[in-house]
Design an enzyme around this catalytic site. Structure first.
Site, PDB file in Angstrom:
ATOM      1  N   ASN A   1      -9.313   3.058 -24.222  1.00  0.00           N
ATOM      2  CA  ASN A   1     -10.420   3.003 -25.163  1.00  0.00           C
ATOM      3  C   ASN A   1     -10.295   4.172 -26.135  1.00  0.00           C
ATOM      4  OD1 ASN A   1     -11.231   4.693 -22.887  1.00  0.00           O
ATOM      5  ND2 ASN A   1     -13.323   4.673 -23.672  1.00  0.00           N
ATOM      6  N   ILE A   2     -10.583   3.874 -27.385  1.00  0.00           N
ATOM      7  CA  ILE A   2     -10.532   4.877 -28.447  1.00  0.00           C
ATOM      8  C   ILE A   2     -11.842   4.769 -29.216  1.00  0.00           C
ATOM      9  CG2 ILE A   2      -9.331   5.657 -30.520  1.00  0.00           C
ATOM     10  CD1 ILE A   2      -6.800   4.269 -29.334  1.00  0.00           C
ATOM     11  N   GLU A   3     -12.663   5.807 -29.087  1.00  0.00           N
ATOM     12  CA  GLU A   3     -13.969   5.803 -29.732  1.00  0.00           C
ATOM     13  C   GLU A   3     -13.890   6.398 -31.132  1.00  0.00           C
ATOM     14  OE1 GLU A   3     -16.555   6.189 -25.622  1.00  0.00           O
ATOM     15  OE2 GLU A   3     -16.477   7.916 -26.965  1.00  0.00           O
TER      16      GLU A   3
ATOM     17  N   GLU B   1      -8.806  -2.666 -22.734  1.00  0.00           N
ATOM     18  CA  GLU B   1      -8.139  -3.940 -22.463  1.00  0.00           C
ATOM     19  C   GLU B   1      -7.709  -4.636 -23.749  1.00  0.00           C
ATOM     20  OE1 GLU B   1     -11.191  -2.835 -21.673  1.00  0.00           O
ATOM     21  OE2 GLU B   1     -12.400  -4.497 -20.905  1.00  0.00           O
TER      22      GLU B   1
END
Length: 133
Positions: free
Chosen positions: A42-44, A55
Site C-alpha cells: 500500500n502506498i498512501e 493487492e
C-alpha cells in the site's frame, strides 16, 4: 512454492509499504504458474484517494508485465493489523475481474490465516457480462 512461502514473501514486501497517515501496512505477493512473483504494497498519499492498496499494486505490476488471469496461481495479502488483511471493496472488484474465480487468496496478519477466493469475498459480482456492449 507453498502458501506459507508466498505469505512470507508478502510480509517481506510489506516492509516497503508507505503508510504515514494510517500506519497500517499491507504487503501482497502474487504467484504465477511459471514461478514468477510480483510484490505490491500500500502506498498512501496526502490526497487519500490517490493512494493504492497492496493487492492492487501487486496485480497491476503483474498485468504490466504481461501476466493475465490464467497465468496466476495465487495471491497472498498480509498486514500488520489485529485482524486479517481482507481486501477493501475496490480491491475486491479489481480481483473479481483480474483473477480467476477459484484463484486462492491467502490472508494473514502473522497470527491469523485464511485461504479464500473471490467468489467467497465478493458474491454477486459486477463484471463485464453486466455491461451493455
Amino acid at each position: 512454492m507453498n502458501n506459507q512461502d508466498l505469505v512470507n514473501k508478502a510480509f517481506e514486501a510489506m516492509k516497503d509499504a508507505y503508510a504515514p497517515y494510517s500506519n497500517y501496512h499491507v504487503g501482497a505477493c502474487l504467484l504465477c504458474k511459471d514461478g514468477r512473483t510480483f510484490k505490491g504494497v500500500n502506498i498512501e498519499n496526502a490526497s487519500y484517494p490517490a493512494g493504492v492498496c497492496g493487492e492492487r499494486s501487486a496485480v497491476f505490476a503483474a498485468y504490466s508485465n504481461g501476466v493475465r488471469k490464467d497465468d496466476i496461481e495465487a495471491i497472498a495479502i498480509v498486514s500488520d493489523g489485529e485482524t486479517l488483511a481482507a481486501p477493501c471493496g475496490v480491491c475486491r472488484q479489481v480481483l473479481s475481474e483480474l483473477l480467476n474465480q477459484d484463484t486462492p487468496i491467502i490472508l494473514s496478519n502473522g497470527k491469523l490465516y485464511k485461504e479464500t477466493n473471490i467468489n467467497e469475498l465478493l458474491p454477486m459480482q459486477f463484471g463485464t457480462e453486466d455491461l451493455n456492449k
